[in-house]
Design a protein around this motif. Structure first.
Motif, PDB file in Angstrom:
ATOM      1  N   GLU A 223       0.833  -1.206   0.000  1.00 28.21           N
ATOM      2  CA  GLU A 223       0.000   0.000   0.000  1.00 28.21           C
ATOM      3  C   GLU A 223       0.863   1.249   0.000  1.00 28.21           C
ATOM      4  N   SER A 224       1.916   1.266   0.836  1.00 29.87           N
ATOM      5  CA  SER A 224       2.785   2.444   0.883  1.00 29.87           C
ATOM      6  C   SER A 224       3.597   2.579  -0.404  1.00 29.87           C
ATOM      7  N   GLU A 225       3.914   1.455  -1.056  1.00 30.03           N
ATOM      8  CA  GLU A 225       4.629   1.507  -2.335  1.00 30.03           C
ATOM      9  C   GLU A 225       3.763   2.134  -3.423  1.00 30.03           C
ATOM     10  N   GLY A 228       2.266   5.761  -1.438  1.00 31.24           N
ATOM     11  CA  GLY A 228       3.156   6.612  -0.663  1.00 31.24           C
ATOM     12  C   GLY A 228       2.732   6.698   0.796  1.00 31.24           C
ATOM     13  N   TYR A 229       3.506   7.466   1.597  1.00 31.15           N
ATOM     14  CA  TYR A 229       3.151   7.622   3.019  1.00 31.15           C
ATOM     15  C   TYR A 229       3.602   8.984   3.522  1.00 31.15           C
ATOM     16  N   GLU A 230       2.979   9.400   4.597  1.00 30.91           N
ATOM     17  CA  GLU A 230       3.315  10.671   5.243  1.00 30.91           C
ATOM     18  C   GLU A 230       4.376  10.423   6.317  1.00 30.91           C
ATOM     19  N   ALA A 233       4.107   7.942   9.525  1.00 36.48           N
ATOM     20  CA  ALA A 233       2.991   7.017   9.279  1.00 36.48           C
ATOM     21  C   ALA A 233       3.215   5.674   9.961  1.00 36.48           C
ATOM     22  N   ALA A 237       9.374   5.125   8.947  1.00 37.34           N
ATOM     23  CA  ALA A 237       8.969   5.985   7.837  1.00 37.34           C
ATOM     24  C   ALA A 237       9.972   7.131   7.673  1.00 37.34           C
ATOM     25  N   GLY A 241       8.116  11.882   4.510  1.00 33.09           N
ATOM     26  CA  GLY A 241       7.245  10.953   3.794  1.00 33.09           C
ATOM     27  C   GLY A 241       7.852  10.502   2.462  1.00 33.09           C
ATOM     28  N   GLY A 244       4.315   7.755  -3.631  1.00 29.71           N
ATOM     29  CA  GLY A 244       3.999   6.402  -4.088  1.00 29.71           C
ATOM     30  C   GLY A 244       4.134   6.296  -5.605  1.00 29.71           C
ATOM     31  N   ARG A 281      -2.399   9.060   0.919  1.00 26.34           N
ATOM     32  CA  ARG A 281      -1.183   8.373   1.319  1.00 26.34           C
ATOM     33  C   ARG A 281      -1.412   7.655   2.648  1.00 26.34           C
ATOM     34  N   VAL A 282      -0.609   6.654   2.914  1.00 26.24           N
ATOM     35  CA  VAL A 282      -0.669   5.952   4.202  1.00 26.24           C
ATOM     36  C   VAL A 282      -0.327   6.959   5.303  1.00 26.24           C
TER      37      VAL A 282
END
Length: 466
Positions: A223-225, A228-230, A233, A237, A241, A244, A281-282
């Motif tokens: 999911e993060s790939e 993306g992510y903050e 997260a 991390a 961030g 993605g 984003r996650v």
């Protein structure tokens, strides 16, 4: 002496009588048919039996309206109109005819009608076959033009297999749109190459093509790939961030390989992106909009997975807009030698000398089932090019798993002195070797020293794909 507006008598023909007129009618090559005002057939000449295959005595005295109610002879009788050189179909005899029909008068009263016609069924059939042939020729010309017009990016696919061409022509068409594409096929058939060709031929070609192998990314990271992510997260991390793959592909194309290996949870999130073109984003709350074309690929049977409830039906139909199926190598053996030569030419540059295949190796390649498809063929030939020292690849240079358990020597032992069988085997191997060595069949047949007719006759005799 004149006996009417269109006849006279002479010393040779002193009179005109019924016998003479019937003889004239019977010698006319076309069918002559006469009916009275009640449609009773009162006369049919000899050509009737000869051309239509029905004895005259079987029709004389019968009513034509009970045999052929839509006959042009009846039409001429009832309307008083002449029909010249008309083509029509006799339903009672199942034949096509062409001819003329006209009413027969006594004074001003119509007392019957006459038809003169010939059977043109064979001509009509030949015309239909000609039209069919022309239709096929036009279709093949159109297919050739379509093939010649496909973008250069699709020419990365080597081969002339008809099923492959069908797929590439369709792929070239869909490349011009923004539709989602689903590429189906076994591992090693070239799904990523096709995805790259579709992207390179699209309006997005100057923007990124981002590849994601769904099977290679752990479930807890995919999911993060993708989205993306903050910052903060999850543990580990990155500060600030991370973007993605969907954000990286904005304006371009994302290639989701092995999509059949994606979990149901991720399938639901992917469905939303396909439908809404947005995601979060996650660890984030901000909705991010993206303009991305999706190309997905799998070697799995998605329909079977739907039945087993391991793949979402709604996602399947969202992806299954333009499916492109790539044929496995075992079903396009006609392209095998062309592919082999392409790879050998590539590896020849690496090893620094020309590479050729022995007839025995060619036969081994033809007989092998290729479960790994084109990728396996490439790897096998790379292996052989490295192991081989003199540039001529023999059977013992091939990977061990390809070598047959039982050699053809068994059949030689059974018939050690069968000259015809041995010569046929050698001839076949020489042909296969020439096909693998030369760029085209004209060069191959020239090297073999045989005519074009003999060459193609031997291809058919030995079951070598044309």
């Amino acid at each position: 002496m004149s006996v009417g507006a269109h006849a006279v008598t002479s010393n040779v023909i002193p009179r005109w009588d019924r016998e003479l007129l019937f003889e004239i009618l019977d010698n006319i090559h076309d069918v002559v048919l006469v009916i009275d005002s009640e449609t009773t057939i009162v006369y049919a000449n000899e050509a009737y039996a000869r051309i239509l295959g029905v004895p005259v005595e079987k029709v004389l005295g019968r009513r034509l309206d009970s045999i052929e109610p839509e006959s042009k002879t009846i039409t001429a009788l009832r309307t008083g109109k002449v029909s010249n050189n008309g083509r029509y179909y006799l339903d009672s005899l199942k034949i096509d005819v062409v001819g003329s029909s006209f009413p027969l008068y006594h004074g001003k009263k119509i007392i019957g009608a006459v038809s003169i016609f010939k059977n043109i069924t064979e001509v009509v059939q030949l015309n239909r076959e000609l039209e069919l042939t022309k239709g096929v020729a036009d279709y093949l010309k159109e297919r050739l033009e379509q093939w010649e017009q496909i973008p250069l990016s699709f020419k990365e696919y080597v081969g002339q297999n008809s099923r492959l061409k069908e797929t590439l022509i369709l792929a070239a068409k869909v490349a011009l749109t923004d539709s989602t594409v689903l590429i189906l096929g076994e591992s090693g058939v070239g799904k990523e190459v096709l995805a790259r060709a579709v992207h390179s031929s699209s309006r997005r070609k100057d923007m990124p093509l981002i590849k994601v192998n769904c099977a290679a990314i752990p479930e807890n990271l995919i999911e993060s790939e993708l989205f993306g992510y903050e910052e903060g997260a999850f543990t580990g991390a990155k500060k600030g961030g991370k973007l993605g793959k969907f954000e990286l592909a904005h304006g371009g194309t994302i290639f989701l390989d092995e999509i059949g290996d994606m979990s149901l949870t991720m399938q639901a999130k992917l469905l939303r992106v396909l439908q809404e073109k947005e995601f979060e984003r996650v660890g984030g709350t901000k909705t991010i909009k993206v303009d991305v074309r999706v190309i997905a690929a799998t070697n799995r049977d998605l329909k079977n997975m739907i039945e087993k409830e391991t793949f979402r039906r709604d996602l399947y139909y969202r992806l299954y807009i333009v499916p492109l199926y790539l044929t496995p190598l075992r079903e396009r053996k006609d392209d095998l030698l062309v592919l082999a030569k392409t790879f050998l030419d590539q590896f020849a540059v690496v090893v620094g000398h020309k590479l050729t295949l022995s007839p025995q190796v060619v036969r081994l390649l033809q007989d092998y089932d290729w479960p790994g498809n084109i990728r396996e063929l490439q790897n096998v030939l790379e292996h052989a090019s490295i192991v081989c020292s003199n540039g001529h690849i023999e059977v013992h240079h091939m990977p061990a798993h390809m070598l047959p358990v039982h050699e053809d020597s068994e059949s030689c032992i059974d018939k050690p002195h069968d000259v015809k069988e041995i010569l046929a085997r050698v001839e076949k191997e020489l042909i296969l070797s020439a096909l693998a060595t030369y760029d085209n069949r004209t060069q191959a047949m020239k090297a073999l020293g045989i005519s074009r007719g003999a060459f193609y006759d031997k291809l058919r005799r030995y079951g070598i794909e044309e």
